[in-house]
Motif scaffolding. Structure first.
Motif, PDB file in Angstrom:
ATOM      1  N   CYS A 172     -18.502  30.612  51.120  1.00  0.00           N
ATOM      2  CA  CYS A 172     -19.614  29.671  51.003  1.00  0.00           C
ATOM      3  C   CYS A 172     -19.689  28.829  52.269  1.00  0.00           C
ATOM      4  N   PRO A 173     -20.843  28.784  52.939  1.00  0.00           N
ATOM      5  CA  PRO A 173     -20.928  28.031  54.196  1.00  0.00           C
ATOM      6  C   PRO A 173     -20.846  26.521  54.012  1.00  0.00           C
ATOM      7  N   ARG A 174     -21.022  26.050  52.793  1.00  0.00           N
ATOM      8  CA  ARG A 174     -20.940  24.605  52.568  1.00  0.00           C
ATOM      9  C   ARG A 174     -19.520  24.165  52.243  1.00  0.00           C
ATOM     10  N   CYS A 175     -18.927  24.752  51.210  1.00  0.00           N
ATOM     11  CA  CYS A 175     -17.615  24.258  50.766  1.00  0.00           C
ATOM     12  C   CYS A 175     -16.460  25.170  51.152  1.00  0.00           C
ATOM     13  N   ASP A 225     -14.667  27.187  49.775  1.00  0.00           N
ATOM     14  CA  ASP A 225     -13.549  27.393  48.862  1.00  0.00           C
ATOM     15  C   ASP A 225     -13.838  28.463  47.811  1.00  0.00           C
ATOM     16  N   HIS A 226     -15.017  29.069  47.877  1.00  0.00           N
ATOM     17  CA  HIS A 226     -15.264  30.217  47.008  1.00  0.00           C
ATOM     18  C   HIS A 226     -16.102  31.264  47.752  1.00  0.00           C
ATOM     19  N   ILE A 227     -16.068  32.464  47.206  1.00  0.00           N
ATOM     20  CA  ILE A 227     -16.733  33.605  47.842  1.00  0.00           C
ATOM     21  C   ILE A 227     -18.088  33.825  47.183  1.00  0.00           C
ATOM     22  N   LEU A 228     -19.099  34.025  48.000  1.00  0.00           N
ATOM     23  CA  LEU A 228     -20.427  34.389  47.506  1.00  0.00           C
ATOM     24  C   LEU A 228     -20.537  35.910  47.548  1.00  0.00           C
ATOM     25  N   HIS A 229     -20.900  36.506  46.423  1.00  0.00           N
ATOM     26  CA  HIS A 229     -21.081  37.952  46.328  1.00  0.00           C
ATOM     27  C   HIS A 229     -22.563  38.234  46.116  1.00  0.00           C
ATOM     28  N   MET A 230     -23.153  39.093  46.942  1.00  0.00           N
ATOM     29  CA  MET A 230     -24.543  39.483  46.809  1.00  0.00           C
ATOM     30  C   MET A 230     -24.607  40.987  46.568  1.00  0.00           C
ATOM     31  N   ASN A 231     -25.128  41.369  45.424  1.00  0.00           N
ATOM     32  CA  ASN A 231     -25.265  42.769  45.056  1.00  0.00           C
ATOM     33  C   ASN A 231     -26.293  43.456  45.958  1.00  0.00           C
ATOM     34  N   SER A 261     -33.288  34.680  49.721  1.00  0.00           N
ATOM     35  CA  SER A 261     -32.329  33.619  50.035  1.00  0.00           C
ATOM     36  C   SER A 261     -31.145  33.672  49.075  1.00  0.00           C
ATOM     37  N   VAL A 262     -30.069  33.020  49.473  1.00  0.00           N
ATOM     38  CA  VAL A 262     -28.868  32.920  48.640  1.00  0.00           C
ATOM     39  C   VAL A 262     -28.890  31.538  47.995  1.00  0.00           C
ATOM     40  N   TRP A 263     -28.854  31.518  46.656  1.00  0.00           N
ATOM     41  CA  TRP A 263     -28.926  30.252  45.931  1.00  0.00           C
ATOM     42  C   TRP A 263     -27.909  30.269  44.815  1.00  0.00           C
ATOM     43  N   ARG A 264     -26.861  29.491  44.972  1.00  0.00           N
ATOM     44  CA  ARG A 264     -25.834  29.366  43.933  1.00  0.00           C
ATOM     45  C   ARG A 264     -26.198  28.153  43.095  1.00  0.00           C
ATOM     46  N   LYS A 265     -26.628  28.403  41.861  1.00  0.00           N
ATOM     47  CA  LYS A 265     -27.129  27.320  41.020  1.00  0.00           C
ATOM     48  C   LYS A 265     -26.019  26.541  40.321  1.00  0.00           C
ATOM     49  N   GLY A 295     -24.073  24.347  44.491  1.00  0.00           N
ATOM     50  CA  GLY A 295     -25.532  24.426  44.530  1.00  0.00           C
ATOM     51  C   GLY A 295     -26.098  24.843  45.873  1.00  0.00           C
ATOM     52  N   VAL A 296     -25.312  25.544  46.662  1.00  0.00           N
ATOM     53  CA  VAL A 296     -25.741  25.952  47.999  1.00  0.00           C
ATOM     54  C   VAL A 296     -27.004  26.813  47.918  1.00  0.00           C
ATOM     55  N   HIS A 297     -27.932  26.596  48.854  1.00  0.00           N
ATOM     56  CA  HIS A 297     -29.163  27.379  48.939  1.00  0.00           C
ATOM     57  C   HIS A 297     -29.531  27.519  50.415  1.00  0.00           C
ATOM     58  N   PHE A 298     -29.619  28.775  50.884  1.00  0.00           N
ATOM     59  CA  PHE A 298     -29.899  29.004  52.300  1.00  0.00           C
ATOM     60  C   PHE A 298     -30.501  30.393  52.501  1.00  0.00           C
ATOM     61  N   TRP A 299     -31.133  30.560  53.652  1.00  0.00           N
ATOM     62  CA  TRP A 299     -31.560  31.867  54.144  1.00  0.00           C
ATOM     63  C   TRP A 299     -30.514  32.321  55.138  1.00  0.00           C
ATOM     64  N   PHE A 300     -30.247  33.615  55.157  1.00  0.00           N
ATOM     65  CA  PHE A 300     -29.297  34.177  56.112  1.00  0.00           C
ATOM     66  C   PHE A 300     -30.076  35.136  57.008  1.00  0.00           C
TER      67      PHE A 300
END
Length: 113
Positions: free
Chosen positions: A57-60, A62-68, A92-96, A100-105
């Motif tokens: 996660c680019p913000r915190c 401390d966890h992994i973002l998985h995108m199918n 965009s990637v939005w972890r609700k 609550g990270v939300h960004f375009w990559f």
């Protein structure tokens, strides 16, 4: 004076995607490594198919973002690998939950929404 600090912070966030160096694109076969590198996006391939993209996660961080990346499962992202070695994700990637990270990559850079 406070408005100047707020304005400069806003400018930094607005242009951070262009100032920071791009994320590295790392293709791995079948499994993610136990520890992911910071500022890297991983593409997991198996039997010639791109199955998922993953990143810290680019913000915190401390966890992994998985995108199918498999089109028959939802939600689903598409990834484009560019000639310069960077990658882009859509949508965009939005972890609700959690942070609550939300960004375009785009082209290896994070653009906050």
């Amino acid at each position: 004076m406070n408005w100047i600090v707020q304005f400069l912070t806003w400018l930094r966030l607005l242009f951070a995607g262009w100032i920071d160096p791009p994320y590295k694109t790392i293709v791995v076969q079948a499994l993610l490594p136990e520890k992911l590198k910071n500022k890297a996006i991983y593409i997991v391939e198996e039997d010639g198919f791109e199955e998922q993209a993953a990143m810290l996660c680019p913000r915190c961080r401390d966890h992994i973002l998985h995108m199918n990346l498999l089109p028959d499962e939802r939600p689903c992202w598409t990834i484009i690998c560019h000639d310069d070695g960077t990658a882009s994700l859509h949508p965009s990637v939005w972890r609700k939950k959690d942070c609550g990270v939300h960004f375009w990559f785009r082209r290896g850079r994070v653009f906050w929404t």
